[in-house]
Design a protein around this motif. Sequence first.
Motif, PDB file in Angstrom:
ATOM      1  N   THR A 161       0.817  -1.701   0.033  1.00  7.78           N
ATOM      2  CA  THR A 161       0.051   0.113   0.135  1.00  7.78           C
ATOM      3  C   THR A 161       0.948   1.350  -0.098  1.00  7.78           C
ATOM      4  OG1 THR A 161      -0.249  -0.216   2.314  1.00  7.78           O
ATOM      5  CG2 THR A 161      -1.816  -1.197   1.630  1.00  7.78           C
ATOM      6  N   THR A 162       2.043   1.368  -0.130  1.00 10.62           N
ATOM      7  CA  THR A 162       2.989   2.093   0.547  1.00 10.62           C
ATOM      8  C   THR A 162       4.424   1.707  -0.832  1.00 10.62           C
ATOM      9  OG1 THR A 162       4.484   1.357   1.981  1.00 10.62           O
ATOM     10  CG2 THR A 162       2.202   2.817   2.458  1.00 10.62           C
ATOM     11  N   GLU A 165       6.226  -0.906   1.362  1.00 15.47           N
ATOM     12  CA  GLU A 165       6.040  -2.030   0.935  1.00 15.47           C
ATOM     13  C   GLU A 165       6.480  -2.659  -0.680  1.00 15.47           C
ATOM     14  OE1 GLU A 165       2.575  -1.347   4.575  1.00 15.47           O
ATOM     15  OE2 GLU A 165       1.762  -1.854   2.607  1.00 15.47           O
ATOM     16  N   CYS A 182      -6.089   3.075  -2.108  1.00 14.41           N
ATOM     17  CA  CYS A 182      -7.125   3.206  -0.845  1.00 14.41           C
ATOM     18  C   CYS A 182      -8.819   3.649  -1.434  1.00 14.41           C
ATOM     19  CB  CYS A 182      -6.805   4.459  -0.106  1.00 14.41           C
ATOM     20  SG  CYS A 182      -7.080   6.607  -0.768  1.00 14.41           S
ATOM     21  N   ARG A 188      -7.801  -4.013   4.342  1.00 16.79           N
ATOM     22  CA  ARG A 188      -6.308  -3.446   3.538  1.00 16.79           C
ATOM     23  C   ARG A 188      -5.079  -3.643   3.828  1.00 16.79           C
ATOM     24  NH1 ARG A 188      -6.437   0.271   0.652  1.00 16.79           N
ATOM     25  NH2 ARG A 188      -4.536   1.488   0.986  1.00 16.79           N
ATOM     26  N   SER A 190      -2.115  -3.290   3.798  1.00 14.76           N
ATOM     27  CA  SER A 190      -0.555  -2.702   4.325  1.00 14.76           C
ATOM     28  C   SER A 190       0.123  -3.487   5.779  1.00 14.76           C
ATOM     29  CB  SER A 190      -1.224  -1.048   4.933  1.00 14.76           C
ATOM     30  OG  SER A 190      -1.968  -1.326   5.972  1.00 14.76           O
ATOM     31  N   ASP A 193       3.419   0.428   7.480  1.00 16.88           N
ATOM     32  CA  ASP A 193       3.015   1.350   7.464  1.00 16.88           C
ATOM     33  C   ASP A 193       1.852   1.895   8.595  1.00 16.88           C
ATOM     34  OD1 ASP A 193       5.416   3.343   6.112  1.00 16.88           O
ATOM     35  OD2 ASP A 193       4.618   2.248   5.345  1.00 16.88           O
ATOM     36  N   GLU A 197      -1.176   6.294   6.815  1.00 20.33           N
ATOM     37  CA  GLU A 197       0.362   6.611   6.741  1.00 20.33           C
ATOM     38  C   GLU A 197       0.047   5.778   5.229  1.00 20.33           C
ATOM     39  OE1 GLU A 197       1.524   7.478  10.364  1.00 20.33           O
ATOM     40  OE2 GLU A 197       0.521   5.784   9.500  1.00 20.33           O
ATOM     41  N   SER A 198      -0.691   4.237   5.018  1.00 16.07           N
ATOM     42  CA  SER A 198      -0.848   3.562   3.754  1.00 16.07           C
ATOM     43  C   SER A 198      -2.065   3.769   3.060  1.00 16.07           C
ATOM     44  CB  SER A 198      -1.128   2.631   4.810  1.00 16.07           C
ATOM     45  OG  SER A 198      -2.465   1.837   4.775  1.00 16.07           O
TER      46      SER A 198
END
Length: 361
Positions: A161-162, A165, A182, A188, A190, A193, A197-198
């Motif tokens: 998600t970031t 990652e 998102c 999610r 994630s 993070d 934040e993600s």
Amino acid sequence: MLNNEMTELLKIKYPIIQAPMAGGITTSKLVAEVSNSGGLGMIGAGYMTPVQLREQVREIKELTSNPFGVNLFVPNEFKVTENEIKSANQFLNPIRQQLNLHLKDNFELPDFNNVFETFIEQIKVVMEEKVPICSFTFGIPTSEVIAELKQSNIILMGTATTVREAVKNEKAGIDIVVVQGCEAGGHRGSFIDGDQESLIGLISLIPQVVDNVSIPVVAAGGIMDGRGLMASVYLGAMGVQMGTAFLTCIESGAHKVYKEAILNANEDQTVFTRSFSGKWARGIKNKFILEMQKHEPLFPDYPVQNTLTQDIRKTSAVQNNQDFMSLWSGQSPRLAKSQTVESLITNIIAEAKKLGSMEAK
């Protein structure tokens, strides 16, 4: 443009992956139809026993000779206290009363060692049944598990998600990374993070990940048609993973009430909640989410809360009552249609090719 390194690696005709939605949505018919129509069908095996997984893999092999994959949840350590359970049940019991369910104080809670053992058994099934592709959500498996799967020539897909990652997936030896914006429905993915934040939108996430990894990137979150596919490709993704678009298909195992809820929802009706499972997920706002919103911070983490709400979700489904069902959906429900998988994929590709040829002019 629609044939690339990723489609070659996965041996698929079109760069379309059906998101692995756990909980009975990814029926053998759905998975096989996606693969037969040129995409990649995926079993959402997160809640399946190893025996159930083996049965479904064998069933799908009877329905398609094309590649398909299995998605597994990477187990994470969790702790829970008796007080947390009591406190959660205090808020959940009034809902059980509304559904004429037994009020519960004692629960057989998930044990991490059992969860981890199940995961290892699922991995064995994937290898023994020679499933060509395995994807992971909620983290990255251990280097030992990755090495074993690689030895069996299984292509590995991770979720991010970031950018951090995504980079971690590549460093671990994952072959393809699915970046989840998102806008995406359901849980999610994630794992490094924080929850806030993600929450990066897909249009921001794709190019930043593409600039920082060398493995193929797949875009996920709110994509429903050829426009979404081409936008993702222009931003640097090699394909898309779609959940909500396949969920409302005829072949999907989603409850009819759930399908109807998505087909009648607007883009402003989806919210994030951790009330159902203890993990943040995007779904259509209903009575349960609204009533539980203020108690959310007090609920135990996944998978404990998921176990506590199981009776509520199951009974609501039996009663055709969408008030207390988890209606996971991405942010583009207005684009959802009730159609066959073949029709969905045909339309996406036709629209994508039309857009591609317009640009070529």
